[in-house]
Motif scaffolding. Sequence first.
Motif, PDB file in Angstrom:
ATOM      1  N   LYS A 189      44.920  38.988  28.416  1.00 13.90           N
ATOM      2  CA  LYS A 189      45.872  37.885  28.333  1.00 13.90           C
ATOM      3  C   LYS A 189      47.254  38.399  27.973  1.00 13.90           C
ATOM      4  CE  LYS A 189      42.434  34.426  26.976  1.00 13.90           C
ATOM      5  NZ  LYS A 189      42.037  33.428  25.953  1.00 13.90           N
TER       6      LYS A 189
ATOM      7  N   THR B 114      35.259  38.113  29.258  1.00 15.22           N
ATOM      8  CA  THR B 114      35.923  37.423  30.354  1.00 15.22           C
ATOM      9  C   THR B 114      34.884  36.821  31.292  1.00 15.22           C
ATOM     10  OG1 THR B 114      37.513  37.674  32.168  1.00 15.22           O
ATOM     11  CG2 THR B 114      36.045  39.534  31.726  1.00 15.22           C
TER      12      THR B 114
ATOM     13  N   SER C 292      48.155  38.212  35.714  1.00 18.79           N
ATOM     14  CA  SER C 292      46.888  37.530  35.922  1.00 18.79           C
ATOM     15  C   SER C 292      46.156  38.145  37.115  1.00 18.79           C
ATOM     16  CB  SER C 292      47.122  36.038  36.167  1.00 18.79           C
ATOM     17  OG  SER C 292      47.831  35.847  37.378  1.00 18.79           O
TER      18      SER C 292
END
Length: 287
Positions: A161, A116, A165
């Motif tokens: 994912k 990420t 979020s």
Amino acid sequence: MTLPASWAVLLEMFRLGFRRRGTFTLFTVLATGMVAQTGRRSVVGMLSGARMAGVISFHAACRFFSHAVWDVDQLGLIAARLVVQRLVDDDAPVTVVVDDTLFKRWGRKVHHAFWTHDGAAQGGRKIARGNRWVVAGIVVRLPFCTAPVCLPVLFRLWAGKGTASPVELAGQLLGLIAAEFPGRRLHGVGDAAYHGKPLSYSAALAGSRVVHVIPATTGAATHRQARAARTQRRQARQAGRRGRAGRRLGEGHGCPVRPDRIGPSRRGALHLVRQLRQHGGPVCPGP
């Protein structure tokens, strides 16, 4: 283990976050060791910092994090209440900063470790593998610090994912803090990545009287303004040094003189003086 009276009173306020007396006792040991430890603040490091490594088992300390019953959000809200009551004025807004940080981790069995974004990475590659934590902190001013300080109180782990979020997680944290202080003004601050409805909507549902979510571009704009101000100050200092040097070199000669640098800019470089021809007059004699 004997604790200082002020530290024991502070830790006593967190007792409501634990169901068992033994769990709270272990919490006081680990918290004391975390503060006293000057090296790595791992489980062994915290036991060593509290001078309890030979008394409390390492496995018992690990079970505190894996099996003991206590609520992370409740402890964070208790800490937030202490921060606001003691370090924020009654009529001042509560400024909450939200941001994410990456804790680099490797291995196939690490919980919720992903490739990420890593904002703290140096160079052009802003990606790494690890746990991405969304953190909310309260900005305060301490009497022994010249700049404001952000004290983290709540956090969330991004699950990858397809789940909430980081912006939605930040909205949840902002909503918890707003619900803890109903009627207080709440200023939510984030960088360019934290903007949108989840931030303002979650805080508004919490019942805060006035919720003002500062636009996400404010952080970048403030950074650009600060950088431009630093550039102007540097240019002004350089212009002032050049002016003083010219006046100093031109004294007693009747004509302006400016320093002319020859060669690389380093200490001990050669400096010459170049004389300026006045209009309609001869060149001023140099020394």
